[in-house]
Each structure stands twice: as C-alpha cells, then as structure tokens.
Design an enzyme around this catalytic site. Structure first.
Site, short mmCIF file in Angstrom:
data_model
loop_
_atom_site.label_atom_id
_atom_site.label_comp_id
_atom_site.label_asym_id
_atom_site.label_seq_id
_atom_site.Cartn_x
_atom_site.Cartn_y
_atom_site.Cartn_z
N CYS A 220 -17.76 -11.47 11.57
CA CYS A 220 -17.23 -12.74 11.03
C CYS A 220 -15.72 -12.75 11.19
O CYS A 220 -15.04 -11.76 10.90
CB CYS A 220 -17.61 -12.88 9.56
SG CYS A 220 -17.00 -14.40 8.81
N HIS B 287 -25.44 -18.59 10.16
CA HIS B 287 -24.24 -17.89 9.70
C HIS B 287 -23.16 -18.92 9.32
O HIS B 287 -22.51 -18.79 8.27
CB HIS B 287 -23.73 -16.97 10.83
CG HIS B 287 -22.44 -16.26 10.53
ND1 HIS B 287 -22.34 -14.90 10.40
CD2 HIS B 287 -21.18 -16.74 10.36
CE1 HIS B 287 -21.07 -14.57 10.15
NE2 HIS B 287 -20.35 -15.67 10.12
N GLU B 288 -23.00 -19.96 10.16
CA GLU B 288 -21.95 -20.95 9.90
C GLU B 288 -22.31 -21.88 8.74
O GLU B 288 -21.44 -22.22 7.92
CB GLU B 288 -21.65 -21.76 11.17
CG GLU B 288 -21.22 -20.92 12.37
CD GLU B 288 -20.13 -19.88 12.08
OE1 GLU B 288 -20.12 -18.84 12.76
OE2 GLU B 288 -19.31 -20.10 11.16
N HIS C 101 -21.43 -20.39 5.49
CA HIS C 101 -20.02 -20.53 5.10
C HIS C 101 -19.79 -21.81 4.29
O HIS C 101 -18.91 -21.86 3.42
CB HIS C 101 -19.09 -20.55 6.34
CG HIS C 101 -18.74 -19.19 6.86
ND1 HIS C 101 -18.18 -18.19 6.09
CD2 HIS C 101 -18.85 -18.66 8.11
CE1 HIS C 101 -17.97 -17.11 6.84
NE2 HIS C 101 -18.38 -17.36 8.07
C1 4LI Z 1 -21.32 -5.57 13.31
N1 4LI Z 1 -21.77 -5.79 14.65
C2 4LI Z 1 -21.30 -6.81 15.37
O1 4LI Z 1 -20.54 -7.66 14.94
C3 4LI Z 1 -21.80 -6.92 16.76
C4 4LI Z 1 -21.68 -5.80 17.61
C5 4LI Z 1 -22.15 -5.90 18.93
C6 4LI Z 1 -22.76 -7.07 19.40
C7 4LI Z 1 -22.91 -8.18 18.54
C8 4LI Z 1 -23.64 -9.41 19.06
C9 4LI Z 1 -22.43 -8.10 17.22
N2 4LI Z 1 -22.52 -9.18 16.35
C10 4LI Z 1 -21.87 -10.38 16.56
N3 4LI Z 1 -21.17 -10.56 17.70
C11 4LI Z 1 -20.62 -11.78 17.86
N4 4LI Z 1 -19.93 -12.04 19.02
C12 4LI Z 1 -19.97 -11.09 20.11
C13 4LI Z 1 -18.74 -11.15 20.95
N5 4LI Z 1 -18.45 -12.54 21.33
C14 4LI Z 1 -17.47 -12.69 22.35
C15 4LI Z 1 -16.35 -11.86 22.36
C16 4LI Z 1 -15.39 -12.03 23.37
C17 4LI Z 1 -15.55 -13.01 24.34
C18 4LI Z 1 -16.67 -13.83 24.34
C19 4LI Z 1 -17.63 -13.68 23.33
CL1 4LI Z 1 -19.03 -14.71 23.32
C20 4LI Z 1 -18.32 -13.46 20.23
C21 4LI Z 1 -19.51 -13.39 19.33
N6 4LI Z 1 -20.70 -12.78 16.97
C22 4LI Z 1 -21.42 -12.52 15.85
N7 4LI Z 1 -21.57 -13.52 14.98
C23 4LI Z 1 -22.51 -13.42 13.86
S1 4LI Z 1 -23.22 -15.07 13.77
C24 4LI Z 1 -21.65 -15.81 14.19
C25 4LI Z 1 -21.11 -14.87 15.29
C26 4LI Z 1 -19.59 -14.95 15.41
O2 4LI Z 1 -19.10 -15.80 16.12
N8 4LI Z 1 -18.89 -14.04 14.72
C27 4LI Z 1 -17.46 -14.08 14.84
N9 4LI Z 1 -22.02 -11.33 15.61
NI NI Z 2 -18.34 -16.01 9.66
#
Ligand code: 4LI
Ligand code: NI
Length: 199
Positions: A126, A169-170, A173
């Site tokens: 997040c 998730h959103e 919030h």
């Molecule tokens: C603790 N382990 C972890 O966090 C975790 C660990 C590994 C994999 C995942 C998949 C995990 N989990 C997770 N990874 C993401 N991203 C992966 C990277 N990506 C991204 C980053 C850079 C460029 C383009 C992009 Cl696309 C952006 C999104 N996003 C979310 N969430 C939860 S739902 C809302 C969403 C969110 O946007 N969060 C900020 N979870």
């Molecule tokens: Ni969040």
C-alpha cells in the site's frame, strides 16, 4: 492554500509527498459520497489520480519523480475523504482476455460477490504503508462493482483475479480499512480450504 487546491493546481502532478501514511486519521475515516452531477474539481482530482498511477508505472517518470509503483489509489490517501478511486491494472494474464482496467470510479459499491475467496500469493502493498507486511489478504475472488464514471453514467462491472483484489483494496480505503486488517495475526499464511492463491 488548502490540500485540495494544491492537488488541483493546473501543473501539479501527484507525488509521494501528497500521499498520507498510516497513522493519519483520514485513513481510518469513512469517506463521503460524491454528490451528482460530479463537480469539476472531482473530475480533475480523479484524472490526476490516474495520471499518478501511469507515472508510477513508467520506469522513467517513476524514477524522475521518486514514485512507488501502484495499480490503485484512493482519494483518502491524498487526505481527501471522498469516495473516489482510480485503478490502472495491466492484465497481462494470458488465460483471460488481455483486458486492462483503466478507470476512475466515483462512489464505487460492491453489489455482488462470489462465496469463493482469493488472495495474492505475494501479499499486498500500500502506498500509505512504508513497511512490508507479509501475509495473505483474503478477499472475494469475484465481485460486481457499481459506480458512477466521470461522465455521470452509472456503470456495473464484473471483476476477477488481480483486478478484483485491487478494487477491493481501494474500496477498503473509502471505509477506513487497511489491507493488514485482513491478515491473520497469529497465522498470516493460514488459508481456509478453497481460497484461490493468485500468482
Ligand atoms: C507484501 N508483498 C507485496 O506487496 C508484493 C510483493 C510482490 C508482488 C506483489 C504483487 C506484491 N503485492 C502488491 N504489489 C503491487 N504492485 C506490484 C508492483 N507494481 C508495479 C511496480 C512498478 C512498476 C509497475 C508496476 Cl504495475 C505496482 C503494484 N500492488 C499491490 N497492491 C495491493 S492491491 C493494490 C496494489 C497497489 O497498487 N499497491 C500499491 N500489491
Ligand atoms: Ni492502499
């Protein structure tokens, strides 16, 4: 200059300094509905939220602006307690048709959901949480979301997989819920039978 005026400034792009972190009470508040017709300022804010997600996923822009990658963001994360979320999820999963969800959702509401649950194999992150919290965040596997789009139309979409997780998730919030509220403290990786683990 209020926070909102700053965010709405013509040439302001949302950056990490605009995102409030855990501990800020706004993240635990119930956000207010957007009244219809949607006022210009909420259209502008929604567009800036989507622009932030694009920038955060762009290797050059994210580096330049020091952005953490995100596929979703909610207005309360900008200290604006309003029911607006933006999602930009590149769905490159080969099984499902390559659908990319790129949308600003006003007053989103889950109006139906599967009994089946799902979670991300790697857990959730997040933008408002500056620490890694391990553990399965179990959510509905499939949801039907009703919302108003920027043209004021009432839309109904069915989501599954990663997109369904992100939208839940959103929407959390908007109700003052953080992803780690869903993690089983004693057994963070415990899974009930039938929960889909999404790669
Ligand atoms: C603790 N382990 C972890 O966090 C975790 C660990 C590994 C994999 C995942 C998949 C995990 N989990 C997770 N990874 C993401 N991203 C992966 C990277 N990506 C991204 C980053 C850079 C460029 C383009 C992009 Cl696309 C952006 C999104 N996003 C979310 N969430 C939860 S739902 C809302 C969403 C969110 O946007 N969060 C900020 N979870
Ligand atoms: Ni969040």
């Amino acid at each position: 200059m209020t926070i909102l005026n700053e965010l709405l400034e013509e040439n302001h792009s949302i950056n990490m300094d605009d995102i409030i972190r855990e501990g800020n009470p706004t993240l635990r508040a119930m956000a207010d509905e957007i009244s219809l017709p949607i006022e210009k300022e909420w259209i502008t804010l929604g567009e800036k939220m989507l622009e932030f997600l694009r920038n955060s996923q762009d290797p050059v822009k994210s580096e330049e602006m020091g952005l953490r990658g995100g596929v979703g963001i909610a207005a309360p994360q900008l200290d604006v307690s309003k029911r607006i979320i933006a999602v930009l999820v590149p769905n490159d999963d080969l099984e499902n048709p390559a659908s990319l969800i790129e949308e600003i959702l006003y007053n989103p509401k889950i109006i139906a959901h599967s009994v089946q649950k799902a979670c991300l194999k790697d857990g959730e992150g997040c933008l408002s949480v500056d620490r890694e919290i391990q553990g399965f965040v179990v959510r509905y596997a499939r949801i039907t979301v009703q919302y108003t789009n920027k043209d004021g139309e009432t839309k109904k979409i069915k989501l599954r997989g990663y997109e369904a997780i992100v939208v839940q998730h959103e929407i959390d919030h908007l109700n003052g819920v953080m992803f780690f509220d869903h993690i089983n403290e004693l057994e963070p990786f415990k899974l009930e039978k039938g929960v889909l683990v999404l790669e």
